[in-house]
Design a protein around this motif. Structure first.
Motif, short mmCIF file in Angstrom:
data_model
loop_
_atom_site.label_atom_id
_atom_site.label_comp_id
_atom_site.label_asym_id
_atom_site.label_seq_id
_atom_site.Cartn_x
_atom_site.Cartn_y
_atom_site.Cartn_z
N TYR A 75 21.02 58.90 33.47
CA TYR A 75 20.91 60.30 33.04
C TYR A 75 22.30 60.92 32.78
O TYR A 75 22.39 62.09 32.41
CB TYR A 75 20.25 61.17 34.12
CG TYR A 75 18.77 60.95 34.40
CD1 TYR A 75 17.96 60.19 33.58
CD2 TYR A 75 18.19 61.56 35.51
CE1 TYR A 75 16.61 60.03 33.88
CE2 TYR A 75 16.84 61.41 35.80
CZ TYR A 75 16.06 60.64 34.99
OH TYR A 75 14.73 60.50 35.29
N VAL B 11 24.10 61.55 41.33
CA VAL B 11 23.99 62.70 42.22
C VAL B 11 24.13 62.25 43.67
O VAL B 11 24.12 61.06 43.97
CB VAL B 11 22.69 63.51 41.97
CG1 VAL B 11 22.72 64.14 40.58
CG2 VAL B 11 21.45 62.66 42.15
N CYS C 111 20.72 67.45 43.93
CA CYS C 111 19.46 67.15 43.22
C CYS C 111 18.47 68.22 43.65
O CYS C 111 18.25 68.42 44.85
CB CYS C 111 18.97 65.76 43.60
SG CYS C 111 17.22 65.47 43.22
N PHE C 112 17.91 68.93 42.67
CA PHE C 112 16.96 70.02 42.93
C PHE C 112 15.83 69.54 43.85
O PHE C 112 15.48 70.21 44.83
CB PHE C 112 16.38 70.49 41.59
CG PHE C 112 15.41 71.63 41.69
CD1 PHE C 112 15.83 72.94 41.59
CD2 PHE C 112 14.05 71.38 41.88
CE1 PHE C 112 14.94 73.98 41.67
CE2 PHE C 112 13.14 72.42 41.97
CZ PHE C 112 13.59 73.73 41.87
N LEU C 113 15.29 68.37 43.54
CA LEU C 113 14.16 67.84 44.32
C LEU C 113 14.59 67.49 45.75
O LEU C 113 13.93 67.89 46.71
CB LEU C 113 13.61 66.59 43.59
CG LEU C 113 12.55 65.77 44.31
CD1 LEU C 113 11.33 66.63 44.64
CD2 LEU C 113 12.14 64.57 43.46
N ASN D 110 14.94 60.09 46.51
CA ASN D 110 15.55 61.39 46.18
C ASN D 110 15.46 62.32 47.39
O ASN D 110 14.76 63.34 47.37
CB ASN D 110 14.80 62.04 45.00
CG ASN D 110 14.95 61.27 43.71
OD1 ASN D 110 14.89 60.05 43.71
ND2 ASN D 110 15.13 61.97 42.61
N CYS E 69 10.53 68.16 40.86
CA CYS E 69 11.78 68.13 40.10
C CYS E 69 11.66 69.12 38.96
O CYS E 69 10.71 69.02 38.16
CB CYS E 69 12.02 66.72 39.55
SG CYS E 69 13.16 66.72 38.16
N TYR E 70 12.60 70.04 38.86
CA TYR E 70 12.47 71.10 37.84
C TYR E 70 12.53 70.55 36.42
O TYR E 70 11.99 71.15 35.48
CB TYR E 70 13.52 72.20 38.06
CG TYR E 70 14.89 71.91 37.49
CD1 TYR E 70 15.70 70.91 38.00
CD2 TYR E 70 15.37 72.65 36.40
CE1 TYR E 70 16.95 70.66 37.47
CE2 TYR E 70 16.62 72.41 35.86
CZ TYR E 70 17.41 71.40 36.39
OH TYR E 70 18.64 71.14 35.85
N VAL E 71 13.18 69.41 36.24
CA VAL E 71 13.32 68.82 34.89
C VAL E 71 11.95 68.28 34.43
O VAL E 71 11.48 68.59 33.32
CB VAL E 71 14.36 67.68 34.91
CG1 VAL E 71 14.49 67.03 33.54
CG2 VAL E 71 15.71 68.20 35.40
N HIS E 72 11.32 67.49 35.28
CA HIS E 72 10.03 66.89 34.90
C HIS E 72 8.89 67.92 34.92
O HIS E 72 7.94 67.81 34.17
CB HIS E 72 9.72 65.71 35.83
CG HIS E 72 10.67 64.56 35.62
ND1 HIS E 72 11.89 64.49 36.23
CD2 HIS E 72 10.57 63.48 34.82
CE1 HIS E 72 12.51 63.40 35.83
NE2 HIS E 72 11.74 62.76 34.98
N GLU F 291 7.34 61.69 38.26
CA GLU F 291 7.69 63.04 38.71
C GLU F 291 7.07 64.10 37.80
O GLU F 291 7.16 65.30 38.08
CB GLU F 291 9.21 63.23 38.74
CG GLU F 291 9.88 62.54 39.91
CD GLU F 291 11.40 62.61 39.85
OE1 GLU F 291 11.95 63.53 39.22
OE2 GLU F 291 12.04 61.71 40.43
N CYS G 33 18.99 67.44 33.00
CA CYS G 33 19.22 67.72 34.42
C CYS G 33 20.65 68.22 34.58
O CYS G 33 21.61 67.48 34.38
CB CYS G 33 19.01 66.44 35.25
SG CYS G 33 19.50 66.68 36.97
N TYR H 238 22.26 68.91 37.20
CA TYR H 238 22.97 68.24 38.30
C TYR H 238 23.61 66.94 37.81
O TYR H 238 24.70 66.57 38.23
CB TYR H 238 22.00 67.93 39.44
CG TYR H 238 21.35 69.15 40.05
CD1 TYR H 238 21.89 69.73 41.18
CD2 TYR H 238 20.22 69.72 39.47
CE1 TYR H 238 21.30 70.85 41.75
CE2 TYR H 238 19.63 70.84 40.03
CZ TYR H 238 20.18 71.39 41.17
OH TYR H 238 19.59 72.51 41.72
N MET H 239 22.90 66.24 36.94
CA MET H 239 23.41 64.98 36.41
C MET H 239 24.54 65.21 35.41
O MET H 239 25.47 64.43 35.30
CB MET H 239 22.29 64.21 35.71
CG MET H 239 21.41 63.47 36.66
SD MET H 239 22.29 62.00 37.24
CE MET H 239 21.06 61.32 38.34
FE1 SF4 Z 1 16.95 65.40 40.87
FE2 SF4 Z 1 17.82 65.74 38.38
FE3 SF4 Z 1 16.38 63.56 39.02
FE4 SF4 Z 1 15.25 65.95 38.91
S1 SF4 Z 1 16.14 64.83 37.20
S2 SF4 Z 1 14.96 64.43 40.51
S3 SF4 Z 1 16.86 67.29 39.68
S4 SF4 Z 1 18.43 64.11 39.78
#
Ligand code: SF4
Ligand code: 13P
Length: 300
Positions: free
Chosen positions: A24, A59, A84-86, A112, A169-172, A197, A257, A259-260
């Motif tokens: 990512y 992350v 990581c949000f999750l 995670n 996970c806010y992205v998924h 996710e 993401c 964070y990534m």
């Molecule tokens: Fe965490 Fe980012 Fe993966 Fe979502 S996409 S689980 S926030 S590292």
């Protein structure tokens, strides 16, 4: 940027270091890495490499897993903010409360998670082996943390009672069924590959539900020429690089993401140059977390 790339390669050689990057990460970071892969592949890779220090472009929970599996090595995370949000949705007090409410249950945690959650769990899992890990545990009740969508997916593949933590996970989570419908209408020939996710209704509509490395493997080995990808956009970059003659479409708008993507090429340079930020874990946590990770490695 070309000069900085060259400087990074020289510095890496001089320090005897190695660079690992999650798929990512930004393309330029992936381009400078010695190895690109999923979170567990990279942590396991770190344990087999001779080089030290190891710069982990990913992350924090990933760099922590590498440290747990290779406690004697210096593991560097270029940006402290790369959480990581999750992983940050769960806390140790809450998990202990849930365990007290379900004393017969065993705890399975997704990789995670922070190290203290791994230490408090019986076994870890990845998105690739979650169902297998849960099915093999000798208990009828499983507390599954922290991702509720992965927990739901696992519950469809086991007879055990799953008690989920309410994380996501806010992205998924942003990938919606109506967007997938529209993307499928635009590309009816494409195979739909999503990460577990994603929301249950999105998972329901997919042809395959796979981890990040599973998605890449499927794209390489499939005879299909086009794919709709339901995960972070960095993976689409990787899939295109590996399969230049195939077509890849994001599920709806491309999702990133933050964070990534916080790790920039300048951070990678500073990390190597100043040997920062070193991952340190309390020994008792690291030892207990190692037991959960080792249990998981039986199901790889
Ligand atoms: Fe965490 Fe980012 Fe993966 Fe979502 S996409 S689980 S926030 S590292
Ligand atoms: P992997 O474990 O497949 O690398 O995925 C990690 C992740 O953060 C998914 O969002």
């Amino acid at each position: 940027m070309i000069n900085l790339g060259k400087k990074i390669s020289e510095l890496k050689k001089r320090k005897g270091a190695v660079i690992l990057a999650h798929s990512y990460q930004l393309p330029e970071i992936q381009g400078l890495a010695d190895f690109v892969g999923d979170s567990l592949e990279l942590s396991r890779k770190a344990a087999t490499l001779e080089e030290d220090p190891i710069v982990f472009c990913g992350v924090e929970f990933m760099a922590e897993s590498a440290k747990i599996l290779s406690p004697q090595k210096t593991i560097l995370l270029p940006r402290r903010e790369a959480g990581c949000f999750l992983a940050e949705m769960i806390d140790i007090e809450g998990l202990r409360r849930l365990k007290a409410e379900h004393p017969e249950a065993r705890v399975v945690c997704y990789v995670n998670t922070p190290a203290d959650i791994k230490a408090e769990s019986d076994v870890c899992c990845t998105s690739a082996n979650a169902a297998k890990v849960v099915s093999n545990i000798e208990a009828e009740e499983i507390i599954f943390v922290p991702d509720r969508n992965l927990a739901h997916y696992v519950s469809r593949h086991t007879d055990k009672r799953i008690i989920p933590w309410d994380g996501y996970c806010y992205v998924h989570q942003r990938m919606r069924a109506y967007e997938l419908e529209a993307t499928k209408l635009a590309h009816p020939e494409a195979k739909v590959l999503v990460h577990p996710e994603c929301r249950p209704e999105v998972v329901e509509m997919a042809d395959e539900v796979l981890s990040t490395s599973g998605i890449l493997r499927f794209c390489r080995e499939s005879n299909n020429g086009s794919f709709i990808i339901g995960t972070e956009e960095g993976l689409i970059y990787r899939a295109r690089l590996e399969n230049p003659d195939k077509m890849f479409y994001p599920l709806g708008a491309p999702q990133m993401c933050a964070y990534m993507k916080v790790t920039r090429i300048t951070d990678l340079y500073d990390s190597l140059n100043e040997e920062k930020y070193q991952i340190e874990l309390p020994e008792d946590i690291a030892v207990k977390a190692r037991v959960s990770l080792d249990q998981m490695l039986k199901y790889i």
